[in-house]
Write a protein that holds these residues in place. Structure first.
Motif, PDB file in Angstrom:
ATOM      1  N   SER A   1       0.830  -1.207   0.000  1.00 43.19           N
ATOM      2  CA  SER A   1       0.000   0.000   0.000  1.00 43.19           C
ATOM      3  C   SER A   1       0.865   1.258   0.000  1.00 43.19           C
ATOM      4  O   SER A   1       0.518   2.255  -0.633  1.00 43.19           O
ATOM      5  CB  SER A   1      -0.968   0.003   1.183  1.00 43.19           C
ATOM      6  N   THR A   2       2.001   1.217   0.689  1.00 44.34           N
ATOM      7  CA  THR A   2       2.908   2.368   0.684  1.00 44.34           C
ATOM      8  C   THR A   2       3.449   2.603  -0.712  1.00 44.34           C
ATOM      9  O   THR A   2       3.474   3.737  -1.203  1.00 44.34           O
ATOM     10  CB  THR A   2       4.071   2.153   1.681  1.00 44.34           C
ATOM     11  N   LEU A   3       3.891   1.542  -1.376  1.00 43.54           N
ATOM     12  CA  LEU A   3       4.421   1.674  -2.738  1.00 43.54           C
ATOM     13  C   LEU A   3       3.348   2.178  -3.701  1.00 43.54           C
ATOM     14  O   LEU A   3       3.609   3.049  -4.532  1.00 43.54           O
ATOM     15  CB  LEU A   3       4.997   0.346  -3.217  1.00 43.54           C
ATOM     16  N   LYS A   4       2.141   1.657  -3.573  1.00 43.48           N
ATOM     17  CA  LYS A   4       1.051   2.089  -4.455  1.00 43.48           C
ATOM     18  C   LYS A   4       0.754   3.582  -4.290  1.00 43.48           C
ATOM     19  O   LYS A   4       0.379   4.249  -5.241  1.00 43.48           O
ATOM     20  CB  LYS A   4      -0.214   1.272  -4.175  1.00 43.48           C
ATOM     21  N   ALA A   5       0.951   4.096  -3.080  1.00 44.55           N
ATOM     22  CA  ALA A   5       0.701   5.516  -2.823  1.00 44.55           C
ATOM     23  C   ALA A   5       1.639   6.416  -3.623  1.00 44.55           C
ATOM     24  O   ALA A   5       1.316   7.572  -3.880  1.00 44.55           O
ATOM     25  CB  ALA A   5       0.844   5.812  -1.330  1.00 44.55           C
ATOM     26  N   PHE A   6       2.785   5.868  -4.029  1.00 47.91           N
ATOM     27  CA  PHE A   6       3.763   6.671  -4.763  1.00 47.91           C
ATOM     28  C   PHE A   6       3.748   6.389  -6.267  1.00 47.91           C
ATOM     29  O   PHE A   6       4.584   6.909  -7.001  1.00 47.91           O
ATOM     30  CB  PHE A   6       5.172   6.433  -4.215  1.00 47.91           C
TER      31      PHE A   6
ATOM     32  N   ILE B   1       7.669  -0.540 -10.774  1.00 46.83           N
ATOM     33  CA  ILE B   1       8.489   0.422 -10.051  1.00 46.83           C
ATOM     34  C   ILE B   1       9.953   0.031 -10.252  1.00 46.83           C
ATOM     35  O   ILE B   1      10.328  -1.104  -9.982  1.00 46.83           O
ATOM     36  CB  ILE B   1       8.140   0.429  -8.548  1.00 46.83           C
ATOM     37  N   PRO B   2      10.772   0.964 -10.716  1.00 44.02           N
ATOM     38  CA  PRO B   2      12.191   0.637 -10.914  1.00 44.02           C
ATOM     39  C   PRO B   2      12.893   0.409  -9.575  1.00 44.02           C
ATOM     40  O   PRO B   2      12.626   1.119  -8.602  1.00 44.02           O
ATOM     41  CB  PRO B   2      12.750   1.865 -11.634  1.00 44.02           C
ATOM     42  N   TYR B   3      13.766  -0.589  -9.562  1.00 42.63           N
ATOM     43  CA  TYR B   3      14.514  -0.887  -8.340  1.00 42.63           C
ATOM     44  C   TYR B   3      15.868  -1.466  -8.720  1.00 42.63           C
ATOM     45  O   TYR B   3      16.090  -1.885  -9.860  1.00 42.63           O
ATOM     46  CB  TYR B   3      13.746  -1.868  -7.442  1.00 42.63           C
ATOM     47  N   GLU B   4      16.743  -1.464  -7.746  1.00 39.11           N
ATOM     48  CA  GLU B   4      18.003  -2.160  -7.933  1.00 39.11           C
ATOM     49  C   GLU B   4      18.413  -2.805  -6.621  1.00 39.11           C
ATOM     50  O   GLU B   4      18.034  -2.339  -5.539  1.00 39.11           O
ATOM     51  CB  GLU B   4      19.095  -1.252  -8.477  1.00 39.11           C
TER      52      GLU B   4
ATOM     53  N   ASP C   1       1.883   7.454  -8.618  1.00 38.98           N
ATOM     54  CA  ASP C   1       1.651   8.645  -9.441  1.00 38.98           C
ATOM     55  C   ASP C   1       2.833   9.610  -9.408  1.00 38.98           C
ATOM     56  O   ASP C   1       2.831  10.612 -10.108  1.00 38.98           O
ATOM     57  CB  ASP C   1       0.378   9.371  -8.987  1.00 38.98           C
ATOM     58  N   THR C   2       3.818   9.297  -8.577  1.00 37.96           N
ATOM     59  CA  THR C   2       5.011  10.139  -8.491  1.00 37.96           C
ATOM     60  C   THR C   2       5.795   9.980  -9.787  1.00 37.96           C
ATOM     61  O   THR C   2       6.043   8.866 -10.239  1.00 37.96           O
ATOM     62  CB  THR C   2       5.882   9.701  -7.294  1.00 37.96           C
ATOM     63  N   ASP C   3       6.160  11.082 -10.380  1.00 38.07           N
ATOM     64  CA  ASP C   3       6.894  11.027 -11.643  1.00 38.07           C
ATOM     65  C   ASP C   3       8.217  10.287 -11.516  1.00 38.07           C
ATOM     66  O   ASP C   3       8.588   9.530 -12.397  1.00 38.07           O
ATOM     67  CB  ASP C   3       7.154  12.437 -12.178  1.00 38.07           C
ATOM     68  N   GLU C   4       8.908  10.527 -10.442  1.00 35.38           N
ATOM     69  CA  GLU C   4      10.221   9.920 -10.278  1.00 35.38           C
ATOM     70  C   GLU C   4      10.276   9.176  -8.957  1.00 35.38           C
ATOM     71  O   GLU C   4      10.188   9.769  -7.886  1.00 35.38           O
ATOM     72  CB  GLU C   4      11.301  10.990 -10.357  1.00 35.38           C
ATOM     73  N   LEU C   5      10.443   7.873  -9.054  1.00 33.03           N
ATOM     74  CA  LEU C   5      10.485   6.992  -7.898  1.00 33.03           C
ATOM     75  C   LEU C   5      11.566   5.960  -8.133  1.00 33.03           C
ATOM     76  O   LEU C   5      11.631   5.367  -9.218  1.00 33.03           O
ATOM     77  CB  LEU C   5       9.122   6.307  -7.731  1.00 33.03           C
ATOM     78  N   MET C   6      12.429   5.753  -7.160  1.00 34.16           N
ATOM     79  CA  MET C   6      13.479   4.748  -7.283  1.00 34.16           C
ATOM     80  C   MET C   6      13.607   4.012  -5.969  1.00 34.16           C
ATOM     81  O   MET C   6      13.554   4.622  -4.899  1.00 34.16           O
ATOM     82  CB  MET C   6      14.807   5.408  -7.670  1.00 34.16           C
ATOM     83  N   VAL C   7      13.765   2.689  -6.060  1.00 36.02           N
ATOM     84  CA  VAL C   7      13.837   1.829  -4.888  1.00 36.02           C
ATOM     85  C   VAL C   7      15.161   1.078  -4.872  1.00 36.02           C
ATOM     86  O   VAL C   7      15.622   0.596  -5.912  1.00 36.02           O
ATOM     87  CB  VAL C   7      12.669   0.821  -4.881  1.00 36.02           C
TER      88      VAL C   7
END
Length: 147
Positions: free
Chosen positions: A34-39, A82-85, A41-47
């Protein structure tokens, strides 16, 4: 930009750095989702997720659980696009200025200096598991991709 660090340990944590704030979510896959889903709509998100592996002397069952949690996190991020590394502990710790072979308290001490208002300790003064590592990972990804 929003930067998220995840320590996938059994008592791990997720840390979100964004809009000048630091937010923690202690380990719970449903809460993470749910936390990830909240973000989304954020244009730039990196995990950044800590790159974990089995350790000598670690039981078979705990190694399996650790790997399963990592797989669940990777699957969730992939499904949400969601992009992650994956980041090795030595890499994020070096970027944060943490001396080699530091213990949990040493890591927390350095991270607390970087983020003085971060809630790394509980009400009774004990270190909250996973938070220092999660914040260190979020800081690493912020340094790497931040402007």
């Amino acid at each position: 930009m929003v930067y998220i660090g995840i320590d996938p340990g059994a008592k791990g944590s997720m840390c979100v750095i964004g809009n000048g704030k630091v937010l923690f979510k202690d380990f719970d896959l449903k809460d993470y989702s749910s936390t990830l889903k909240a973000f989304l709509d954020t244009d730039e998100l990196m995990v950044a997720i800590e790159k974990v592996h089995a350790m000598p002397g670690q039981g078979v069952s705990s190694s399996f659980s650790f790997g399963q949690r990592l797989g669940e996190l990777e699957g969730m991020l992939t499904a949400l696009q969601i992009p992650y590394e994956l980041v090795a502990p030595k890499d994020w710790q070096k970027a944060c200025g943490i001396p080699a072979k530091s213990d949990k308290k040493g890591i927390a001490s350095v991270i607390q200096k970087l983020y003085p208002t971060a809630e790394l300790y509980g009400n009774k003064g004990g270190l909250r598991d996973g938070r220092s590592d999660a914040l260190g990972l979020a800081h690493f990804i912020r340094l790497k991709y931040g402007r």
